[in-house]
Design an enzyme around this catalytic site. Structure first.
Site, short mmCIF file in Angstrom:
data_model
loop_
_atom_site.label_atom_id
_atom_site.label_comp_id
_atom_site.label_asym_id
_atom_site.label_seq_id
_atom_site.Cartn_x
_atom_site.Cartn_y
_atom_site.Cartn_z
N VAL A 8 -3.00 8.41 -4.60
CA VAL A 8 -3.96 7.40 -4.13
C VAL A 8 -3.14 6.29 -3.48
O VAL A 8 -1.94 6.15 -3.75
CB VAL A 8 -4.85 6.84 -5.27
N SER A 9 -3.80 5.51 -2.64
CA SER A 9 -3.08 4.47 -1.90
C SER A 9 -2.92 3.17 -2.68
O SER A 9 -1.94 2.45 -2.50
CB SER A 9 -3.80 4.17 -0.58
N THR A 10 -3.89 2.85 -3.54
CA THR A 10 -3.83 1.59 -4.29
C THR A 10 -4.17 1.82 -5.75
O THR A 10 -4.82 2.80 -6.11
CB THR A 10 -4.83 0.55 -3.72
#
Length: 185
Positions: A8-10
């Site tokens: 996931v990015s964040t």
């Protein structure tokens, strides 16, 4: 052996559904990472899997954009897997690079992922430009304490690289602060 890779990015995003899908797909080991997918560099867990994977192994991801958002990175990853005699399986898109059709689909999906990323960047830039025009966007507020520390270290004769390491910021950020101070004098 099947190795899963979830990304996931964040930290605000939920990685759990990816992990569950990878476990359900029969992965013996699942590595997780919270990092942008725009670049392959710096993704330690992915690199660990690519270094460790052996002939006959399968790298499993839920969607192609969890693995790469540029065609260059996707090609590099698939090439690495092929050289090692391993393959890529993408669960939600029914893709298996162990087949010629799967390799073709991987290329197409990689182009689409890169296109979506480019569109997102364009929309973001348009939004920022509109907000600036309306006076609503001025960037991040300056951290005066950090700026003062940078200038004090520069006054002591430290190099920009050394200052960057000391204050925990990029060299270009340090350079901007020093140049801004020079313009104000």
């Amino acid at each position: 052996m099947k190795y899963g890779y979830a990304r996931v990015s964040t930290v605000d995003q939920n990685i759990g559904p990816q992990v569950e899908t990878l476990v359900a797909a029969g992965c013996d080991l699942v590595r997780q990472e919270v990092m942008s997918g725009t670049k392959k560099e710096g993704r330690v867990e992915l690199q660990l899997l690519l270094d460790f994977i052996r002939p006959g192994d399968v790298l499993v991801v839920t969607r192609i954009d969890r693995l790469a958002r540029s065609i260059a990175d996707l090609s590099s990853i698939i090439s690495c897997l092929e050289k090692k005699g391993a393959s890529l399986l993408v669960t939600e898109q029914g893709l298996d690079t162990g087949t010629s059709q799967g390799r073709m689909m991987a290329g197409l999906l990689g182009v689409i992922a890169e296109f979506e990323n480019d569109l997102r960047r364009e929309r973001q830039a348009e939004g920022i430009a509109a907000a600036r025009k309306e006076g609503r966007f001025r960037g991040r507020p300056a951290n005066r304490e950090r700026e003062e520390r940078v200038l004090a270290l520069k006054a002591q004769g430290l190099s920009l690289s050394r200052i960057a390491a000391e204050v925990g910021m990029s060299r270009s950020g340090v350079n901007r602060i020093v140049q801004k101070q020079g313009r104000l004098l």
